[in-house]
Design a protein around this motif. Structure first.
Motif, PDB file in Angstrom:
ATOM      1  N   PRO A  32     -31.957-110.370   1.275  1.00  0.00           N
ATOM      2  CA  PRO A  32     -31.450-110.056   2.618  1.00  0.00           C
ATOM      3  C   PRO A  32     -29.947-109.765   2.573  1.00  0.00           C
ATOM      4  O   PRO A  32     -29.262-110.116   1.605  1.00  0.00           O
ATOM      5  N   ARG A  35     -28.011-114.803   4.195  1.00  0.00           N
ATOM      6  CA  ARG A  35     -28.975-115.913   4.245  1.00  0.00           C
ATOM      7  C   ARG A  35     -28.191-117.181   4.531  1.00  0.00           C
ATOM      8  O   ARG A  35     -27.199-117.461   3.873  1.00  0.00           O
ATOM      9  N   TYR A  37     -28.444-121.499   5.612  1.00  0.00           N
ATOM     10  CA  TYR A  37     -29.262-122.709   5.617  1.00  0.00           C
ATOM     11  C   TYR A  37     -28.650-123.716   6.581  1.00  0.00           C
ATOM     12  O   TYR A  37     -27.446-123.946   6.554  1.00  0.00           O
ATOM     13  N   VAL A  47     -33.794-121.852   7.919  1.00  0.00           N
ATOM     14  CA  VAL A  47     -33.252-120.774   7.101  1.00  0.00           C
ATOM     15  C   VAL A  47     -33.266-119.508   7.948  1.00  0.00           C
ATOM     16  O   VAL A  47     -34.299-119.133   8.503  1.00  0.00           O
ATOM     17  N   THR A  49     -32.368-115.423   7.790  1.00  0.00           N
ATOM     18  CA  THR A  49     -32.057-114.283   6.942  1.00  0.00           C
ATOM     19  C   THR A  49     -31.813-113.074   7.826  1.00  0.00           C
ATOM     20  O   THR A  49     -32.496-112.879   8.835  1.00  0.00           O
ATOM     21  N   TRP A  51     -31.386-108.861   7.972  1.00  0.00           N
ATOM     22  CA  TRP A  51     -31.833-107.653   7.291  1.00  0.00           C
ATOM     23  C   TRP A  51     -31.354-106.414   8.040  1.00  0.00           C
ATOM     24  O   TRP A  51     -31.402-106.381   9.265  1.00  0.00           O
TER      25      TRP A  51
END
Length: 85
Positions: A32, A35, A37, A47, A49, A51
């Motif tokens: 991605p 990202r 966390y 999480v 991500t 894109w």
């Protein structure tokens, strides 16, 4: 367009750090653009991500962890970015 995938799981009691380590070790191909966390009380792991893709693109997602590592099925959501302030 930017699409964000959200993956959230609740670890078995006392296994939050292990679940976080597991999530960080997962490899997504392609990778991605970003990202992140996060963790929360009750050993929850999130999480996110990001894109650069259309909303309905076929994107890789984190899988389900081993059943003994979590207390329930993983929750997943997909969002479209509308603004950054």
């Amino acid at each position: 367009m930017t699409v964000a995938l959200m993956w959230e799981a609740r670890a078995a009691d006392g296994r939050g750090a292990e679940l976080l380590d597991w999530a960080r070790a997962q490899i997504l191909v392609p990778a991605p653009a970003r990202r992140e966390y996060l963790r929360a009380p009750q050993d929850r792991v999130l999480v996110l991500t990001w894109w650069n893709a259309p909303y309905d693109a076929d994107l890789p997602e984190l899988p389900e962890p081993a059943p003994e590592l979590i207390t329930r099925a993983v929750h997943r959501w997909r969002f479209e970015s509308v603004a950054v302030d």
